[in-house]
Design a protein around this motif. Structure first.
Motif, PDB file in Angstrom:
ATOM      1  N   ARG A 289     -19.148  16.803 -12.067  1.00 26.52           N
ATOM      2  CA  ARG A 289     -17.793  17.331 -12.042  1.00 26.52           C
ATOM      3  C   ARG A 289     -17.067  16.739 -10.834  1.00 26.52           C
ATOM      4  NH1 ARG A 289     -19.400  18.228 -16.307  1.00 26.52           N
ATOM      5  NH2 ARG A 289     -19.489  20.184 -17.483  1.00 26.52           N
ATOM      6  N   PRO A 290     -15.743  16.652 -10.879  1.00 26.95           N
ATOM      7  CA  PRO A 290     -15.016  16.113  -9.723  1.00 26.95           C
ATOM      8  C   PRO A 290     -15.266  16.950  -8.467  1.00 26.95           C
ATOM      9  CG  PRO A 290     -13.585  16.256 -11.641  1.00 26.95           C
ATOM     10  CD  PRO A 290     -14.848  16.984 -11.999  1.00 26.95           C
ATOM     11  N   ALA A 291     -15.499  16.275  -7.347  1.00 26.16           N
ATOM     12  CA  ALA A 291     -15.741  16.960  -6.079  1.00 26.16           C
ATOM     13  C   ALA A 291     -14.397  17.251  -5.417  1.00 26.16           C
ATOM     14  CB  ALA A 291     -16.609  16.091  -5.178  1.00 26.16           C
ATOM     15  N   LEU A 292     -13.834  18.419  -5.707  1.00 23.39           N
ATOM     16  CA  LEU A 292     -12.471  18.747  -5.287  1.00 23.39           C
ATOM     17  C   LEU A 292     -12.388  20.024  -4.454  1.00 23.39           C
ATOM     18  CD1 LEU A 292     -10.633  18.022  -8.670  1.00 23.39           C
ATOM     19  CD2 LEU A 292     -10.833  16.497  -6.695  1.00 23.39           C
ATOM     20  N   ALA A 293     -13.521  20.517  -3.964  1.00 28.03           N
ATOM     21  CA  ALA A 293     -13.517  21.789  -3.233  1.00 28.03           C
ATOM     22  C   ALA A 293     -12.620  21.729  -2.002  1.00 28.03           C
ATOM     23  CB  ALA A 293     -14.945  22.163  -2.831  1.00 28.03           C
ATOM     24  N   LEU A 295      -9.816  20.533  -1.735  1.00 28.14           N
ATOM     25  CA  LEU A 295      -8.405  20.697  -2.105  1.00 28.14           C
ATOM     26  C   LEU A 295      -8.074  22.131  -2.540  1.00 28.14           C
ATOM     27  CD1 LEU A 295      -7.882  17.379  -4.126  1.00 28.14           C
ATOM     28  CD2 LEU A 295      -7.440  17.800  -1.693  1.00 28.14           C
ATOM     29  N   ALA A 296      -9.061  23.011  -2.535  1.00 22.05           N
ATOM     30  CA  ALA A 296      -8.858  24.382  -3.016  1.00 22.05           C
ATOM     31  C   ALA A 296      -7.703  25.106  -2.312  1.00 22.05           C
ATOM     32  CB  ALA A 296     -10.149  25.181  -2.889  1.00 22.05           C
ATOM     33  N   PRO A 297      -7.520  24.936  -0.991  1.00 17.56           N
ATOM     34  CA  PRO A 297      -6.419  25.664  -0.335  1.00 17.56           C
ATOM     35  C   PRO A 297      -5.027  25.311  -0.861  1.00 17.56           C
ATOM     36  CG  PRO A 297      -7.998  24.897   1.302  1.00 17.56           C
ATOM     37  CD  PRO A 297      -8.363  24.243   0.004  1.00 17.56           C
ATOM     38  N   LEU A 298      -4.892  24.184  -1.561  1.00 16.26           N
ATOM     39  CA  LEU A 298      -3.590  23.780  -2.086  1.00 16.26           C
ATOM     40  C   LEU A 298      -3.249  24.479  -3.404  1.00 16.26           C
ATOM     41  CD1 LEU A 298      -3.804  19.931  -1.388  1.00 16.26           C
ATOM     42  CD2 LEU A 298      -2.626  21.678  -0.030  1.00 16.26           C
ATOM     43  N   ASN A 299      -4.249  25.132  -4.022  1.00 15.18           N
ATOM     44  CA  ASN A 299      -4.030  25.888  -5.265  1.00 15.18           C
ATOM     45  C   ASN A 299      -3.362  25.048  -6.350  1.00 15.18           C
ATOM     46  OD1 ASN A 299      -5.072  28.422  -4.288  1.00 15.18           O
ATOM     47  ND2 ASN A 299      -3.176  28.638  -3.100  1.00 15.18           N
ATOM     48  N   LEU A 300      -3.972  23.933  -6.680  1.00 11.70           N
ATOM     49  CA  LEU A 300      -3.383  22.993  -7.630  1.00 11.70           C
ATOM     50  C   LEU A 300      -4.109  22.922  -8.966  1.00 11.70           C
ATOM     51  CD1 LEU A 300      -2.755  20.007  -5.191  1.00 11.70           C
ATOM     52  CD2 LEU A 300      -1.041  21.593  -6.086  1.00 11.70           C
ATOM     53  N   ARG A 301      -5.257  23.544  -9.072  1.00  9.88           N
ATOM     54  CA  ARG A 301      -6.066  23.364 -10.278  1.00  9.88           C
ATOM     55  C   ARG A 301      -5.421  23.990 -11.503  1.00  9.88           C
ATOM     56  NH1 ARG A 301     -12.385  22.472  -9.942  1.00  9.88           N
ATOM     57  NH2 ARG A 301     -12.549  21.566  -7.867  1.00  9.88           N
ATOM     58  N   GLY A 302      -5.552  23.265 -12.641  1.00 14.36           N
ATOM     59  CA  GLY A 302      -5.070  23.771 -13.907  1.00 14.36           C
ATOM     60  C   GLY A 302      -6.116  24.616 -14.599  1.00 14.36           C
ATOM     61  N   ALA A 303      -5.843  24.980 -15.833  1.00 14.21           N
ATOM     62  CA  ALA A 303      -6.716  25.884 -16.584  1.00 14.21           C
ATOM     63  C   ALA A 303      -8.105  25.303 -16.801  1.00 14.21           C
ATOM     64  CB  ALA A 303      -6.064  26.230 -17.921  1.00 14.21           C
ATOM     65  N   ARG A 304      -8.215  23.976 -16.949  1.00 15.17           N
ATOM     66  CA  ARG A 304      -9.518  23.359 -17.226  1.00 15.17           C
ATOM     67  C   ARG A 304     -10.217  22.882 -15.958  1.00 15.17           C
ATOM     68  NH1 ARG A 304      -8.861  18.857 -21.657  1.00 15.17           N
ATOM     69  NH2 ARG A 304     -11.137  18.907 -21.404  1.00 15.17           N
ATOM     70  N   GLY A 305      -9.695  23.231 -14.801  1.00 20.74           N
ATOM     71  CA  GLY A 305     -10.347  22.855 -13.563  1.00 20.74           C
ATOM     72  C   GLY A 305      -9.826  21.575 -12.943  1.00 20.74           C
TER      73      GLY A 305
END
Length: 356
Positions: A289-293, A295-305
């Motif tokens: 899976r994409p390593a995007l942890a 970026l979590a504080p930016l609250n950008l993830r869509g419904a599918r992650g």
């Protein structure tokens, strides 16, 4: 004590995508730094299994500006050759890579993005995230996985058949890594291998390599961008590139896959018909899976992650670009040859943003 720095652009990740971004940032004369968690150059290539080779010849596996030299005696370069190439690339273009630096978070600050890495914080006008997927292996939640008392490992931990001599090994996964690791073990002759796939294996034609795959992926993206029907891309051709070891094992009858078992037991797996196969080790070649942890504080993830993007640019944060995660951030952008164009486009957009 936190040390604070300021720069135009922070690139998170110093593998192939991060280096390609660095090349174009250097050409745009922007101030930047590349923060990389690994202590040495080479990105994820330095962590892959011993026998792995590229799908494409060296001249078709290059980053922008510098052709990969051919490897003596090899049509398809080894991972060691790729690591040497990436290390040379980093040095040749004097890219400011700060190794052994793990980025924990990217946050919004007063007019800047704040990149928190170990005991340092970088104030950046833009960020390119190029962390890839290798650090985030995916394991399926199959029944009985916690009951199995043998060894379980993912693709990321596999090195060579010598580690499994005399063992019964079940390889799970019908993609390239599953086929190549199953072939590696089967051709060794000292390991009892069972290969398990969710659906019957789909081998690409033997004459297809990375060059053709890049062309197919690019053609699909152009069709979609032009509003034409989806060609299906690489997935329409098959799932497994028939590299020489895979062809050898397949032609020798050593790559006959079984459907997925119904559950794991303490000492093996149980099949849908109730029969049982013993195993000492399960190797999960079940993807990433994409390593995007970070970026979590930016609250950008869509419904599918995934983070919704326009090309590489995050729709919810125009100062952030995502590079090298797969076709959703540029056709073939997770490959050496494919990452150059989206890297150039990302840096071009950033340069325009910073200068406008």
């Amino acid at each position: 004590m936190t040390v604070r720095h300021s720069t135009d652009v922070v690139v998170v990740g110093g593998g192939q995508a991060g280096l390609a971004a660095g090349y174009h940032l250097r050409r745009q004369r922007l101030d930047f730094v590349i923060l990389d968690a690994d202590p040495t150059p080479g990105g994820s290539w330095q962590h892959m299994w011993d026998s792995l080779h590229l799908f494409s010849p060296a001249e078709h596996s290059s980053l922008p500006g510098r052709l990969m030299p051919a490897q003596t005696g090899e049509t398809y370069p080894s991972t060691g050759h790729v690591v040497d190439y990436l290390a040379d690339y980093e040095k040749r273009y004097d890219l400011p890579v700060q190794h052994s630096t793990s980025v924990d978070a990217v946050r919004r600050g007063a007019g800047r993005l704040l990149v928190e890495a170990d005991s340092e914080t970088w104030r950046a006008r833009a960020v390119i995230s190029a962390t890839g997927t290798w650090s985030r292996p995916f394991l399926p939640a199959l029944p009985g996985r916690s009951a199995f008392t043998g060894e379980q490992l993912h693709t990321v931990s596999y090195r060579s058949p010598a580690d499994f001599t005399g063992q019964r090994v079940i390889v799970v996964g019908g993609g390239n890594s599953g086929a190549q690791i199953a072939a590696d073990l089967a051709l060794d002759g000292h390991v009892e291998v069972t290969w398990v796939t969710q659906r019957p294996p789909r081998f690409l034609p033997d004459d297809i390599d990375g060059r053709a795959l890049f062309d197919v992926a690019t053609a699909r993206r152009r069709a979609l961008d032009a509003g034409r029907s989806d060609t299906g891309g690489v997935a329409s051709l098959g799932d497994i590139v028939a590299v020489p070891p895979v062809r050898a094992a397949r032609d020798a009858g050593l790559l006959t896959a079984k459907p997925v078992f119904s559950r794991l037991t303490a000492d093996g797996v149980q099949w849908p018909d109730g029969s049982h196969t013993g195993a000492d080790t399960i190797i999960w070649c079940t993807g990433f899976r994409p390593a995007l942890a970070h970026l979590a504080p930016l609250n950008l993830r869509g419904a599918r992650g995934h983070i919704p993007t326009d090309g590489t640019r995050a729709l919810g944060e125009p100062r952030l670009h995502l590079l090298g995660y797969g076709d959703w951030t540029g056709p073939a952008s997770a490959t050496l040859i494919g990452v150059g164009r989206p890297a150039r486009n990302a840096v071009g957009e950033i340069a325009h943003l910073l200068r406008s």
